[in-house]
Scaffold this active site. Structure first.
Site, mmCIF file in Angstrom:
data_model
loop_
_atom_site.group_PDB
_atom_site.id
_atom_site.type_symbol
_atom_site.label_atom_id
_atom_site.label_comp_id
_atom_site.label_asym_id
_atom_site.label_seq_id
_atom_site.Cartn_x
_atom_site.Cartn_y
_atom_site.Cartn_z
ATOM 1 N N HIS A 27 0.824 -1.213 0.000
ATOM 2 C CA HIS A 27 0.000 0.000 0.000
ATOM 3 C C HIS A 27 0.859 1.264 0.000
ATOM 4 C CE1 HIS A 27 -3.262 -2.698 0.742
ATOM 5 N NE2 HIS A 27 -2.803 -3.044 1.930
ATOM 6 N N HIS A 43 -6.816 -4.754 -1.645
ATOM 7 C CA HIS A 43 -6.049 -5.972 -1.862
ATOM 8 C C HIS A 43 -6.523 -6.684 -3.125
ATOM 9 C CE1 HIS A 43 -6.463 -5.268 2.551
ATOM 10 N NE2 HIS A 43 -5.144 -5.299 2.455
ATOM 11 N N ASP A 93 5.122 7.281 -30.900
ATOM 12 C CA ASP A 93 4.529 7.386 -29.565
ATOM 13 C C ASP A 93 3.009 7.307 -29.585
ATOM 14 O OD1 ASP A 93 4.227 9.774 -30.829
ATOM 15 O OD2 ASP A 93 5.025 11.021 -29.218
ATOM 16 N N GLY A 94 2.424 6.928 -30.714
ATOM 17 C CA GLY A 94 1.005 6.599 -30.755
ATOM 18 C C GLY A 94 0.046 7.765 -30.783
ATOM 19 N N SER A 140 5.701 18.323 -33.077
ATOM 20 C CA SER A 140 6.502 18.719 -34.233
ATOM 21 C C SER A 140 5.655 18.818 -35.492
ATOM 22 C CB SER A 140 7.654 17.723 -34.430
ATOM 23 O OG SER A 140 7.158 16.410 -34.594
ATOM 24 N N GLY A 170 12.815 21.641 -40.561
ATOM 25 C CA GLY A 170 12.621 20.316 -39.964
ATOM 26 C C GLY A 170 13.772 19.374 -40.194
ATOM 27 N N ASP A 203 4.827 5.003 -42.596
ATOM 28 C CA ASP A 203 4.912 6.151 -41.703
ATOM 29 C C ASP A 203 3.536 6.800 -41.596
ATOM 30 O OD1 ASP A 203 6.557 8.335 -40.286
ATOM 31 O OD2 ASP A 203 5.380 9.429 -41.788
ATOM 32 N N PRO A 204 3.020 7.012 -40.382
ATOM 33 C CA PRO A 204 1.665 7.545 -40.237
ATOM 34 C C PRO A 204 1.500 8.961 -40.782
ATOM 35 C CG PRO A 204 2.764 7.404 -38.112
ATOM 36 C CD PRO A 204 3.613 6.667 -39.085
#
Length: 541
Positions: free
Chosen positions: A60, A218, A381-382, A425, A462, A525-526
């Site tokens: 705990h 618990h 990183d989604g 970015s 960039g 690549d997204p």
């Protein structure tokens, strides 16, 4: 589930030593009965005041040893994970810290704790010690039972008892204040998972879209399973149940992280509670913070105690243990005006074709949010889908304000909106792209040349080029094709560019540059996928 530990049988003793080693020198100590009897106590204790003792099973943390120090506990007795400490351990703690003024034991309402602390108290009395015991049973999850569980509301009792003991009040008074507080506290927990014990097999009884209301600390089953839903709705359910049992006056609220909820989500919980009808009763807030956890349980609990002048003083008094979160007075959010630029606002203008095109682009990108996030989850990183969708929603919300009849001004406005709302970015790169394109459009009035000028500035700042596995792999060929072959050729080039990123197993820019070749293989690549999707909309069916 995975855990960081050495040997299962050493977890608790190594954790307690870790606490001692990272506390200020001399502030905490342990008895030489360690590790068989695990007692953490104040290093400066002189037995001149009432001692406050608590404890229970480990798991705990920071309860209970983390709350040992001036103004709170005098000593904490630890058992193994979720196991009550023995009678001998509790009795040893009583002997170690109890002076002429006596000791108060604060016990959570579990059978093992009641029995072991209770028998230790009786033995200590037989030895001539003045000992009182307060049992905390604050959990309202299971109505109608004779023995409600003791959970995070116990911390209110630690704080209030510690305050009165520090003021050198006698045992009878300290015990009475603690007992009164314990009788007034209500608590309720909510979790999206049970907890897993290091070194033991774990099987979560909850489905992917289920949560459980009222889990014990618990991992004991709660009162009911509920469908996964927005935090506002979950908090509304919890608040309604807490409100029916609480007093109508001012309260202190403890927002407790049960172990694995990210700070971002705990802040959302805090906002939901304090914005609810129950929140109007709250005058002091403690947390959100992990204060009485259940190992890695992905849940939180809310505890309420009615306030009066004395309790407010007790809960706001400074204490030594750093695990205690200072109480915060209820206040409104302070708002300070943001600096305003001196640039003149651009008047809105109408162009039905441009309106339809921008709206269609934005709606299509929003529809791809989950898919782009899924792709980005494999190579970054989604959050690409969410970032793009945020920008698209901002453009839709501002569509009526755009100078749609003036292309250069429209490009500039889009750059401003994305730079402010999109973040990350991607947001700043696209803002550079549209801002530079707007400047070029004002000079040249040819859209393909203007967009290529925007691309030039975006790649300059960039640093990405074709072949680096970024949105540029789709955007650059598309814009060059647009200049020479029109919209259909641009859409085809964008799709081909996005597809080519599947074969690029080394990224030289963006978040994917941190990912190994094995994880990048055969995943587009997204950002490039988003660009290709946008050009497909422009080209039409």
């Amino acid at each position: 589930m995975k855990h960081f530990f050495n040997r299962r049988e050493n977890i608790v003793i190594e954790a307690l030593d870790g606490l001692l080693l990272t506390s200020s020198k001399g502030r905490l100590a342990r008895l030489d009965s360690f590790p068989d009897i695990k007692v953490i106590l104040r290093g400066d204790w002189d037995k001149s005041k009432v001692a406050i003792i608590s404890g229970g099973g480990a798991g705990h943390e920071p309860s209970h040893a983390g709350f040992v120090g001036r103004g709170m506990l005098t000593a904490a007795v630890s058992g193994e994970i979720f196991a009550s400490p023995s009678v001998d351990a509790v009795l040893t703690a009583i002997r170690a810290v109890t002076g002429a003024k006596g000791a108060l034991l604060i016990v959570k309402n579990y059978t093992g704790d009641r029995l072991n602390f209770g028998l230790a108290a009786e033995k200590a009395r037989a030895e001539g010690f003045h000992v009182e015991m307060v049992i905390v049973a604050d959990d309202i999850a299971l109505p109608g039972i004779n023995q409600a569980r003791g959970i995070a509301g116990t911390l209110f009792v630690h704080k209030i008892a510690g305050y009165h003991a520090e003021r050198d009040e006698d045992l009878k008074t300290v015990a009475a204040k603690a007992k009164s507080a314990a009788g007034d506290i209500v608590s309720l927990g909510m979790s999206l998972s049970s907890c897993s014990v290091p070194g033991q097999m774990h099987e979560d009884r909850l489905g992917a879209n289920e949560g459980e209301l009222g889990l014990g600390i618990h991992g004991e089953p709660g009162v009911e399973r509920i469908a996964l839903q927005p935090v506002t709705d979950i908090v509304a359910t919890m608040s309604a149940r807490l409100a029916t049992l609480g007093d109508a006056g001012d309260h202190a609220l403890l927002i407790n992280n049960l172990g694995a909820v990210p700070p971002l989500e705990m802040a959302v919980v805090a906002n939901a509670v304090l914005s609810s009808p129950l929140g109007r009763r709250v005058r002091l807030t403690i947390g959100p913070a992990p204060m009485m956890t259940a190992l890695n349980m992905n849940g939180f609990s809310l505890s309420l105690i009615p306030l009066d002048t004395e309790r407010k003083a007790a809960l706001t008094a400074d204490v030594e243990p750093r695990a205690w979160m200072p109480a915060v007075e209820r206040h409104e959010i302070a708002i300070i005006p943001a600096p305003r630029t001196a640039t003149a606002e651009t008047a809105a203008g109408e162009h039905p074709g441009n309106r339809r095109l921008i709206a269609a682009l934005c709606e299509h990108l929003i529809s791809l949010e989950d898919e782009l996030n899924r792709l980005d989850g494999r190579v970054g990183d989604g959050d690409t889908g969410s970032t793009v969708a945020t920008g698209a929603r901002s453009l839709l919300a501002r569509l009526d304000t755009l100078p749609l009849d003036r292309p250069a001004a429209t490009l500039a406005a889009i750059g401003d909106i994305l730079g402010t709302s999109m973040g990350g970015s991607s947001g700043v790169l696209l803002s550079i792209f549209f801002t530079a394109a707007a400047k070029a459009m004002a000079d040249k009035s040819e859209i393909s040349a203007a967009l290529l000028a925007g691309l030039d500035r975006m790649t300059f700042y960039g640093g990405a080029e074709v072949g680096d596995r970024t949105m540029v792999d789709a955007l650059s060929p598309a814009l060059h094709a647009l200049a020479s072959g029109g919209v259909a050729a641009a859409a085809k080039a964008a799709a081909s560019g996005a597809e080519s990123t599947k074969a690029m197993t080394k990224a030289r820019a963006g978040r994917s540059s941190y990912i190994g070749a094995r994880d990048l293989a055969d995943v587009a690549d997204p950002g490039a996928v988003a660009v290709a999707a946008a050009f497909a909309v422009v080209a039409g069916p």
